[in-house]
Design a protein around this motif. Structure first.
Motif, PDB file in Angstrom:
ATOM      1  N   UNK A   1      12.234  -1.724  -5.785  1.00 30.26           N
ATOM      2  CA  UNK A   1      12.591  -2.640  -4.993  1.00 30.26           C
ATOM      3  C   UNK A   1      13.435  -2.082  -3.583  1.00 30.26           C
ATOM      4  N   UNK A   2      14.205  -1.049  -3.938  1.00 29.01           N
ATOM      5  CA  UNK A   2      14.785  -0.340  -2.576  1.00 29.01           C
ATOM      6  C   UNK A   2      13.717   0.152  -1.773  1.00 29.01           C
ATOM      7  N   UNK A   3      12.620   0.758  -2.367  1.00 32.70           N
ATOM      8  CA  UNK A   3      11.709   1.635  -1.583  1.00 32.70           C
ATOM      9  C   UNK A   3      10.905   0.631  -0.850  1.00 32.70           C
ATOM     10  N   UNK A   4      10.519  -0.522  -1.452  1.00 36.23           N
ATOM     11  CA  UNK A   4      10.032  -1.901  -0.745  1.00 36.23           C
ATOM     12  C   UNK A   4      10.777  -2.097   0.393  1.00 36.23           C
ATOM     13  N   UNK A   5      12.114  -2.502   0.312  1.00 35.11           N
ATOM     14  CA  UNK A   5      13.087  -2.838   1.512  1.00 35.11           C
ATOM     15  C   UNK A   5      13.021  -1.679   2.531  1.00 35.11           C
ATOM     16  N   UNK A   6      13.029  -0.655   2.300  1.00 36.84           N
ATOM     17  CA  UNK A   6      13.033   0.539   3.164  1.00 36.84           C
ATOM     18  C   UNK A   6      11.809   0.550   3.773  1.00 36.84           C
ATOM     19  N   UNK A   7      10.784   0.530   3.060  1.00 32.79           N
ATOM     20  CA  UNK A   7       9.329   0.266   3.968  1.00 32.79           C
ATOM     21  C   UNK A   7       9.314  -0.821   4.717  1.00 32.79           C
TER      22      UNK A   7
ATOM     23  N   UNK B   1      18.897  -1.361   0.722  1.00 27.83           N
ATOM     24  CA  UNK B   1      17.854  -0.282   0.528  1.00 27.83           C
ATOM     25  C   UNK B   1      18.646   0.774  -0.329  1.00 27.83           C
ATOM     26  N   UNK B   2      19.616   1.263   0.081  1.00 26.97           N
ATOM     27  CA  UNK B   2      20.485   2.423  -0.551  1.00 26.97           C
ATOM     28  C   UNK B   2      20.970   1.886  -1.929  1.00 26.97           C
ATOM     29  N   UNK B   3      21.351   0.786  -1.965  1.00 24.08           N
ATOM     30  CA  UNK B   3      21.938   0.459  -3.123  1.00 24.08           C
ATOM     31  C   UNK B   3      20.753   0.383  -4.203  1.00 24.08           C
ATOM     32  N   UNK B   4      19.618  -0.124  -4.003  1.00 23.88           N
ATOM     33  CA  UNK B   4      18.640  -0.347  -5.096  1.00 23.88           C
ATOM     34  C   UNK B   4      17.835   0.916  -5.053  1.00 23.88           C
ATOM     35  N   UNK B   5      17.580   1.869  -4.023  1.00 26.29           N
ATOM     36  CA  UNK B   5      16.707   2.948  -4.051  1.00 26.29           C
ATOM     37  C   UNK B   5      17.626   3.958  -4.742  1.00 26.29           C
ATOM     38  N   UNK B   6      18.868   4.180  -4.539  1.00 25.62           N
ATOM     39  CA  UNK B   6      19.586   5.506  -5.077  1.00 25.62           C
ATOM     40  C   UNK B   6      20.488   5.175  -5.824  1.00 25.62           C
ATOM     41  N   UNK B   7      21.473   4.519  -5.452  1.00 26.38           N
ATOM     42  CA  UNK B   7      22.608   4.254  -6.121  1.00 26.38           C
ATOM     43  C   UNK B   7      22.553   3.643  -7.733  1.00 26.38           C
ATOM     44  N   UNK B   8      21.813   2.474  -7.818  1.00 25.70           N
ATOM     45  CA  UNK B   8      21.492   1.907  -9.210  1.00 25.70           C
ATOM     46  C   UNK B   8      20.836   2.806 -10.028  1.00 25.70           C
ATOM     47  N   UNK B   9      19.740   3.678  -9.573  1.00 22.95           N
ATOM     48  CA  UNK B   9      18.763   4.453 -10.581  1.00 22.95           C
ATOM     49  C   UNK B   9      19.703   5.495 -10.883  1.00 22.95           C
TER      50      UNK B   9
ATOM     51  N   UNK C   1       0.727  -1.164   0.040  1.00 22.13           N
ATOM     52  CA  UNK C   1      -0.048   0.081  -0.055  1.00 22.13           C
ATOM     53  C   UNK C   1       0.828   1.088   0.003  1.00 22.13           C
ATOM     54  N   UNK C   2       1.933   1.335   0.968  1.00 20.43           N
ATOM     55  CA  UNK C   2       2.476   2.597   1.157  1.00 20.43           C
ATOM     56  C   UNK C   2       3.398   2.833  -0.029  1.00 20.43           C
ATOM     57  N   UNK C   3       4.115   1.679  -0.562  1.00 20.63           N
ATOM     58  CA  UNK C   3       4.878   1.797  -1.834  1.00 20.63           C
ATOM     59  C   UNK C   3       4.353   2.215  -3.183  1.00 20.63           C
ATOM     60  N   UNK C   4       2.989   1.313  -3.419  1.00 15.08           N
ATOM     61  CA  UNK C   4       2.319   1.501  -4.682  1.00 15.08           C
ATOM     62  C   UNK C   4       1.568   3.028  -4.604  1.00 15.08           C
ATOM     63  N   UNK C   5       0.753   3.316  -3.656  1.00 18.89           N
ATOM     64  CA  UNK C   5       0.175   4.460  -3.478  1.00 18.89           C
ATOM     65  C   UNK C   5       0.947   5.766  -3.256  1.00 18.89           C
TER      66      UNK C   5
END
Length: 327
Positions: free
Chosen positions: A301-307, A266-274, A10-14
């Motif tokens: 994926x990174x944001x989901x792990x962060x959530x 989370x940092x790798x997938x949410x920020x570094x790779x993008x 919910x929090x990731x998609x919405x």
């Protein structure tokens, strides 16, 4: 707290959906974007789809989904109820905006009405995300959430994921155009915004983690039991002999070593790779549509792990009765 998959989705998609609706509504209200019907149809449909999927997934967390309508009646006191009311209201200006763009009227497309719908949609998107954040930030019994870092984080991640969605949509839409870069069909400055918001979101998350790693003491076993005057207090035995709802949902334990590893992921997938994908896209334009997709999937994926960490690392003060010494 126990990370329920329904709430994570919910929090990731919405968040991404409301970010898209905000950017689209703002562009329409200011008259700077979009310029073509397809440019509004794609982000509007995906934004509404993400919001709808998020709301549907949140229903799975309810014990009695058939009674979900009752949540709408508590808007005077409940942030969750306010979120639900605003989420439903937000569909009205979004659908009206789509109707106005694809239904010509006498005298043109009636830009003032379109701008009014866009502004209303953007405001409701902001208000809904704010209510979602306040569901957690308002809980004084969860110190990891009751702090000034939570609400800005929700806004930043919503904008960041929405910017990546717009980049991916524009890149795929123009993938065969030799004059690709100037004709992405994106609002002005969206790629610059993605970089800036990504950096701000990364800083916010690092500050948040530092805060919860060294939190101010809000309660202790002594204060929770009212035995401050007798000195150090410890539990003789656990309140329950086996797992129950409280231990399962509110006293979730995540080992420190696992927390550190998941934060790095989370940092790798949410920020570094993008961000790396964005740099390579600027250097090698013909592959932009592939790199935009990689960036979007990686960030999701990174944001989901962060959530997941947002919930797993939070401790309810009731944990003081189960062995914790302070909260």
């Amino acid at each position: 707290m126990h990370p329920a998959l329904s709430v994570l989705f919910f929090t990731t998609l919405s968040g991404a959906g409301y970010g898209l609706l905000f950017l689209l509504g703002t562009g329409v209200a200011l008259g700077i974007w979009p310029h073509l019907p397809l440019e509004i149809a794609m982000p509007l449909a995906i934004g509404l789809g993400l919001v709808a999927l998020g709301l549907a997934s949140s229903m799975a967390h309810l014990g009695q989904p058939a009674r979900a309508w009752r949540a709408f009646t508590q808007w005077r006191t409940s942030w969750l109820s306010r979120e639900g009311v605003l989420a439903v209201l937000g569909f009205a200006p979004a659908l009206a905006l789509g109707f106005l763009y694809f239904t010509p009227v006498e005298g043109g497309m009636n830009p003032p009405l379109q701008r009014a719908c866009g502004a209303t949609m953007a405001l409701l998107a902001v208000a809904t995300v704010y209510c979602t954040a306040q569901i957690y930030a308002s809980l004084k019994t969860v110190p990891a959430w009751h702090n000034p870092y939570v609400t800005p984080g929700y806004f930043l991640f919503a904008l960041y994921s929405a910017g990546l969605w717009l980049w991916a949509l524009g890149a795929w839409y123009r993938r065969g155009d030799p004059q690709f870069w100037p004709q992405l069909g994106l609002p002005p400055g969206v790629l610059f915004m993605v970089v800036v918001v990504a950096m701000l979101a990364c800083v916010q998350k690092l500050l948040y983690w530092r805060h919860i790693d060294n939190p101010p003491v809000t309660a202790t076993v002594e204060s929770a039991t009212g035995l401050n005057d007798v000195g150090a207090v410890s539990a003789f035995e656990r309140p329950h002999t086996e797992e129950n709802y409280i231990t399962r949902e509110m006293v979730f334990v995540l080992a420190r070593k696992h927390s550190t590893k998941l934060r790095a992921i989370a940092l790798l997938f949410a920020f570094a790779l993008p961000l790396a994908a964005l740099v390579f896209a600027m250097l090698w334009v013909p592959t932009s549509f592939v790199l935009a997709t990689v960036a979007l999937v990686s960030a999701s994926v990174g944001i989901f792990v962060e959530r997941w960490l947002f919930f797993a690392e939070a401790r309810h003060v009731v944990s003081l009765y189960y062995g914790e010494q302070k909260a």
